[in-house]
Design a protein around this motif. Structure first.
Motif, PDB file in Angstrom:
ATOM      1  N   PRO B  73       0.843  -1.198   0.000  1.00 62.87           N
ATOM      2  CA  PRO B  73       0.000   0.000   0.000  1.00 62.87           C
ATOM      3  C   PRO B  73       0.880   1.250   0.000  1.00 62.87           C
ATOM      4  CG  PRO B  73       0.083  -0.968   2.202  1.00 62.87           C
ATOM      5  CD  PRO B  73       0.908  -1.854   1.319  1.00 62.87           C
ATOM      6  N   LEU B  74       0.969   1.907  -1.156  1.00 62.43           N
ATOM      7  CA  LEU B  74       1.888   3.053  -1.296  1.00 62.43           C
ATOM      8  C   LEU B  74       1.112   4.311  -1.622  1.00 62.43           C
ATOM      9  CD1 LEU B  74       4.535   1.270  -3.569  1.00 62.43           C
ATOM     10  CD2 LEU B  74       4.551   1.449  -1.063  1.00 62.43           C
ATOM     11  N   PHE B  75       1.610   5.440  -1.169  1.00 61.64           N
ATOM     12  CA  PHE B  75       1.031   6.728  -1.565  1.00 61.64           C
ATOM     13  C   PHE B  75       1.752   7.229  -2.820  1.00 61.64           C
ATOM     14  CE2 PHE B  75      -0.028   6.762   3.054  1.00 61.64           C
ATOM     15  CZ  PHE B  75      -1.397   6.830   2.919  1.00 61.64           C
ATOM     16  N   THR B  76       2.949   7.780  -2.635  1.00 56.99           N
ATOM     17  CA  THR B  76       3.681   8.345  -3.771  1.00 56.99           C
ATOM     18  C   THR B  76       4.811   7.415  -4.204  1.00 56.99           C
ATOM     19  OG1 THR B  76       3.232  10.560  -2.947  1.00 56.99           O
ATOM     20  CG2 THR B  76       4.995  10.374  -4.545  1.00 56.99           C
ATOM     21  N   VAL B  77       4.990   7.287  -5.506  1.00 53.05           N
ATOM     22  CA  VAL B  77       6.175   6.614  -6.057  1.00 53.05           C
ATOM     23  C   VAL B  77       6.828   7.609  -7.007  1.00 53.05           C
ATOM     24  CG1 VAL B  77       7.043   4.735  -7.497  1.00 53.05           C
ATOM     25  CG2 VAL B  77       5.177   4.298  -5.879  1.00 53.05           C
ATOM     26  N   GLU B  78       8.087   7.879  -6.787  1.00 56.66           N
ATOM     27  CA  GLU B  78       8.820   8.856  -7.610  1.00 56.66           C
ATOM     28  C   GLU B  78      10.064   8.160  -8.159  1.00 56.66           C
ATOM     29  OE1 GLU B  78       7.768  12.336  -7.243  1.00 56.66           O
ATOM     30  OE2 GLU B  78       9.054  12.784  -8.955  1.00 56.66           O
ATOM     31  N   ILE B  79      10.177   8.126  -9.481  1.00 56.81           N
ATOM     32  CA  ILE B  79      11.373   7.530 -10.102  1.00 56.81           C
ATOM     33  C   ILE B  79      11.964   8.551 -11.075  1.00 56.81           C
ATOM     34  CG2 ILE B  79      12.304   5.621 -11.489  1.00 56.81           C
ATOM     35  CD1 ILE B  79       9.831   3.964 -10.717  1.00 56.81           C
ATOM     36  N   VAL B  80      13.220   8.912 -10.859  1.00 55.33           N
ATOM     37  CA  VAL B  80      13.929   9.806 -11.782  1.00 55.33           C
ATOM     38  C   VAL B  80      15.200   9.080 -12.219  1.00 55.33           C
ATOM     39  CG1 VAL B  80      15.001  12.069 -12.134  1.00 55.33           C
ATOM     40  CG2 VAL B  80      13.056  11.844 -10.560  1.00 55.33           C
ATOM     41  N   HIS B  81      15.400   8.915 -13.512  1.00 51.75           N
ATOM     42  CA  HIS B  81      16.605   8.242 -14.014  1.00 51.75           C
ATOM     43  C   HIS B  81      17.247   9.120 -15.076  1.00 51.75           C
ATOM     44  CE1 HIS B  81      19.419   5.187 -15.198  1.00 51.75           C
ATOM     45  NE2 HIS B  81      18.880   4.306 -14.388  1.00 51.75           N
ATOM     46  N   ARG B  82      18.551   9.345 -14.920  1.00 53.42           N
ATOM     47  CA  ARG B  82      19.239  10.196 -15.902  1.00 53.42           C
ATOM     48  C   ARG B  82      19.816   9.366 -17.047  1.00 53.42           C
ATOM     49  NH1 ARG B  82      23.436  13.730 -12.922  1.00 53.42           N
ATOM     50  NH2 ARG B  82      23.392  14.928 -14.868  1.00 53.42           N
ATOM     51  N   LEU B  87      29.307  12.217 -14.962  1.00 47.98           N
ATOM     52  CA  LEU B  87      30.654  12.198 -14.398  1.00 47.98           C
ATOM     53  C   LEU B  87      30.656  11.506 -13.034  1.00 47.98           C
ATOM     54  CD1 LEU B  87      31.727  15.815 -15.399  1.00 47.98           C
ATOM     55  CD2 LEU B  87      32.262  13.647 -16.549  1.00 47.98           C
ATOM     56  N   PRO B  88      31.849  11.052 -12.575  1.00 42.62           N
ATOM     57  CA  PRO B  88      31.929  10.385 -11.275  1.00 42.62           C
ATOM     58  C   PRO B  88      31.293  11.232 -10.169  1.00 42.62           C
ATOM     59  CG  PRO B  88      33.985  10.126 -12.412  1.00 42.62           C
ATOM     60  CD  PRO B  88      33.147  11.058 -13.252  1.00 42.62           C
ATOM     61  N   SER B  89      30.605  10.542  -9.279  1.00 36.58           N
ATOM     62  CA  SER B  89      29.892  11.112  -8.126  1.00 36.58           C
ATOM     63  C   SER B  89      28.581  11.801  -8.509  1.00 36.58           C
ATOM     64  CB  SER B  89      30.775  12.037  -7.280  1.00 36.58           C
ATOM     65  OG  SER B  89      30.807  13.330  -7.840  1.00 36.58           O
ATOM     66  N   ALA B  90      28.249  11.834  -9.785  1.00 31.90           N
ATOM     67  CA  ALA B  90      26.956  12.404 -10.200  1.00 31.90           C
ATOM     68  C   ALA B  90      25.844  11.414  -9.857  1.00 31.90           C
ATOM     69  CB  ALA B  90      26.954  12.664 -11.702  1.00 31.90           C
ATOM     70  N   PRO B  91      24.678  11.917  -9.428  1.00 38.77           N
ATOM     71  CA  PRO B  91      23.561  11.016  -9.184  1.00 38.77           C
ATOM     72  C   PRO B  91      22.995  10.496 -10.494  1.00 38.77           C
ATOM     73  CG  PRO B  91      22.869  13.290  -8.860  1.00 38.77           C
ATOM     74  CD  PRO B  91      24.348  13.328  -9.156  1.00 38.77           C
ATOM     75  N   ILE B  92      22.654   9.190 -10.513  1.00 40.20           N
ATOM     76  CA  ILE B  92      22.087   8.553 -11.708  1.00 40.20           C
ATOM     77  C   ILE B  92      20.584   8.368 -11.549  1.00 40.20           C
ATOM     78  CG2 ILE B  92      22.101   6.499 -13.186  1.00 40.20           C
ATOM     79  CD1 ILE B  92      24.863   5.815 -12.045  1.00 40.20           C
ATOM     80  N   VAL B  93      20.189   7.838 -10.386  1.00 40.29           N
ATOM     81  CA  VAL B  93      18.792   7.428 -10.225  1.00 40.29           C
ATOM     82  C   VAL B  93      18.280   7.797  -8.840  1.00 40.29           C
ATOM     83  CG1 VAL B  93      19.489   5.075  -9.544  1.00 40.29           C
ATOM     84  CG2 VAL B  93      17.183   5.455 -10.410  1.00 40.29           C
ATOM     85  N   PHE B  94      17.029   8.231  -8.782  1.00 41.27           N
ATOM     86  CA  PHE B  94      16.332   8.472  -7.515  1.00 41.27           C
ATOM     87  C   PHE B  94      15.068   7.628  -7.522  1.00 41.27           C
ATOM     88  CE2 PHE B  94      12.945  10.405  -5.081  1.00 41.27           C
ATOM     89  CZ  PHE B  94      13.550  10.809  -3.903  1.00 41.27           C
ATOM     90  N   VAL B  95      14.875   6.868  -6.457  1.00 41.30           N
ATOM     91  CA  VAL B  95      13.600   6.167  -6.250  1.00 41.30           C
ATOM     92  C   VAL B  95      13.110   6.535  -4.864  1.00 41.30           C
ATOM     93  CG1 VAL B  95      12.450   3.932  -5.952  1.00 41.30           C
ATOM     94  CG2 VAL B  95      14.112   4.240  -7.782  1.00 41.30           C
ATOM     95  N   GLY B  96      11.904   7.049  -4.782  1.00 45.78           N
ATOM     96  CA  GLY B  96      11.315   7.377  -3.483  1.00 45.78           C
ATOM     97  C   GLY B  96       9.922   6.798  -3.397  1.00 45.78           C
ATOM     98  N   VAL B  97       9.581   6.264  -2.226  1.00 38.93           N
ATOM     99  CA  VAL B  97       8.219   5.762  -2.017  1.00 38.93           C
ATOM    100  C   VAL B  97       7.727   6.239  -0.656  1.00 38.93           C
ATOM    101  CG1 VAL B  97       8.543   3.714  -3.448  1.00 38.93           C
ATOM    102  CG2 VAL B  97       8.959   3.568  -1.018  1.00 38.93           C
ATOM    103  N   SER B  98       6.437   6.525  -0.579  1.00 36.57           N
ATOM    104  CA  SER B  98       5.847   6.863   0.713  1.00 36.57           C
ATOM    105  C   SER B  98       4.705   5.898   0.992  1.00 36.57           C
ATOM    106  CB  SER B  98       5.366   8.309   0.738  1.00 36.57           C
ATOM    107  OG  SER B  98       4.275   8.492  -0.134  1.00 36.57           O
ATOM    108  N   GLU B 107      10.510  -2.102   1.651  1.00 38.06           N
ATOM    109  CA  GLU B 107      10.455  -3.217   0.699  1.00 38.06           C
ATOM    110  C   GLU B 107      10.144  -2.728  -0.715  1.00 38.06           C
ATOM    111  OE1 GLU B 107       9.139  -6.698   3.876  1.00 38.06           O
ATOM    112  OE2 GLU B 107       7.801  -6.219   2.213  1.00 38.06           O
ATOM    113  N   ALA B 108       9.203  -1.809  -0.836  1.00 34.63           N
ATOM    114  CA  ALA B 108       8.826  -1.333  -2.171  1.00 34.63           C
ATOM    115  C   ALA B 108      10.003  -0.613  -2.839  1.00 34.63           C
ATOM    116  CB  ALA B 108       7.616  -0.414  -2.087  1.00 34.63           C
ATOM    117  N   CYS B 109      10.761   0.143  -2.072  1.00 35.72           N
ATOM    118  CA  CYS B 109      11.908   0.867  -2.647  1.00 35.72           C
ATOM    119  C   CYS B 109      12.949  -0.135  -3.160  1.00 35.72           C
ATOM    120  CB  CYS B 109      12.507   1.811  -1.603  1.00 35.72           C
ATOM    121  SG  CYS B 109      13.726   2.931  -2.303  1.00 35.72           S
ATOM    122  N   ALA B 110      13.233  -1.162  -2.359  1.00 38.14           N
ATOM    123  CA  ALA B 110      14.209  -2.182  -2.776  1.00 38.14           C
ATOM    124  C   ALA B 110      13.694  -2.948  -4.004  1.00 38.14           C
ATOM    125  CB  ALA B 110      14.475  -3.147  -1.616  1.00 38.14           C
TER     126      ALA B 110
END
Lengths: 82, 152
Positions: B73-82, B87-98, B107-110
């Motif tokens: 049972p999830l409220f928000t799912v946010e996925i951002v993928h570049r 370059l090194p140390s740059a963020p590639i992917v964000f996954v957030g769940v509430s 568990e849902a995030c994993a």
């Protein structure tokens, strides 16, 4: 007509991003299409790789997936995102 | 928008903070950010190029979100993928769940990350300044995704 896309390592090895192929009734599955491409020889044997992944109409599928005229097919190596 | 594929940098902290308060009843927010390493399997990495399959990528991520929502049972799912050159140390992917509670959120995030790594059409090519090579898929990623099959 089928549209076939190639990605990543395959795109480079084949020197091709996509192509169109006339529909043939013998192309019953994506596996049959792959065999047709592999017999072109040369760099095309790369597509015989065991870990080849494929998609039909932008959905992941396996080589047993049925094909229809007008489908959009993609072949690519294992994905490595994230 | 809950699924975004883009070249531009994202701010993981900003995305995370925006997740709380969007819905009544949120008791847990879990997020993951993946970064470009400067070292991979004993060789230096000067940068990554991320290729994807436009059109299928968004559909694959949406299908993963749908499957996560069917399991927890999830409220928000946010996925951002570049995509593109990173370059090194740059963020590639964000996954957030509430969710209301932590277990579903953890568990849902994993689950989303495990499925993204094995089912979403992205490919990484590493550059070390002299040569370039495609990153090989890891068996450990397949095993991580397989642990979710057979569960309901």
């Amino acid at each position: 007509m089928l549209t076939i896309h190639y990605f990543a390592r395959y795109r480079e090895q084949l020197g091709l991003e996509h192509e169109q192929l006339a529909w043939q009734p013998a192309l019953t599955t994506i596996g049959a299409l792959r065999e047709l491409l592999v017999v072109r020889g040369g760099c095309w044997v790369e597509l015989a790789a065991n870990n080849l992944m494929c998609a039909r109409n932008q959905e992941l599928c396996n080589l047993n997936e049925s094909l229809s005229d007008g489908d959009d097919v993609a072949f690519f190596p294992p994905v490595t995102g994230g | 928008m809950s699924i975004v594929v883009r070249g531009e940098l994202f701010d993981g902290g900003e995305l995370l903070n925006a997740m709380h308060g969007r819905h009544q009843g949120v008791g847990a927010v879990v997020s993951f950010v993946g970064y470009v390493r400067d070292y991979n399997e004993a060789h230096a990495v000067h940068g990554l190029f991320l290729e994807h399959y436009p059109g299928m990528t968004e559909k694959a991520l949406a299908a993963i979100e749908t499957e996560a929502r069917a399991r927890w049972p999830l409220f928000t799912v946010e996925i951002v993928h570049r995509v593109g050159l990173l370059l090194p140390s740059a963020p590639i992917v964000f996954v957030g769940v509430s969710s209301a509670h932590r277990q579903a959120a953890f568990e849902a995030c994993a689950f989303i990350m495990d499925y993204l790594k094995t089912r979403a059409p992205f490919w990484k090519k590493e550059h070390n300044g002299i040569t370039q090579q495609w990153v090989e898929a890891r068996a450990s990623d397949q095993h991580a995704a397989q642990r979710w099959s057979g569960e309901t």
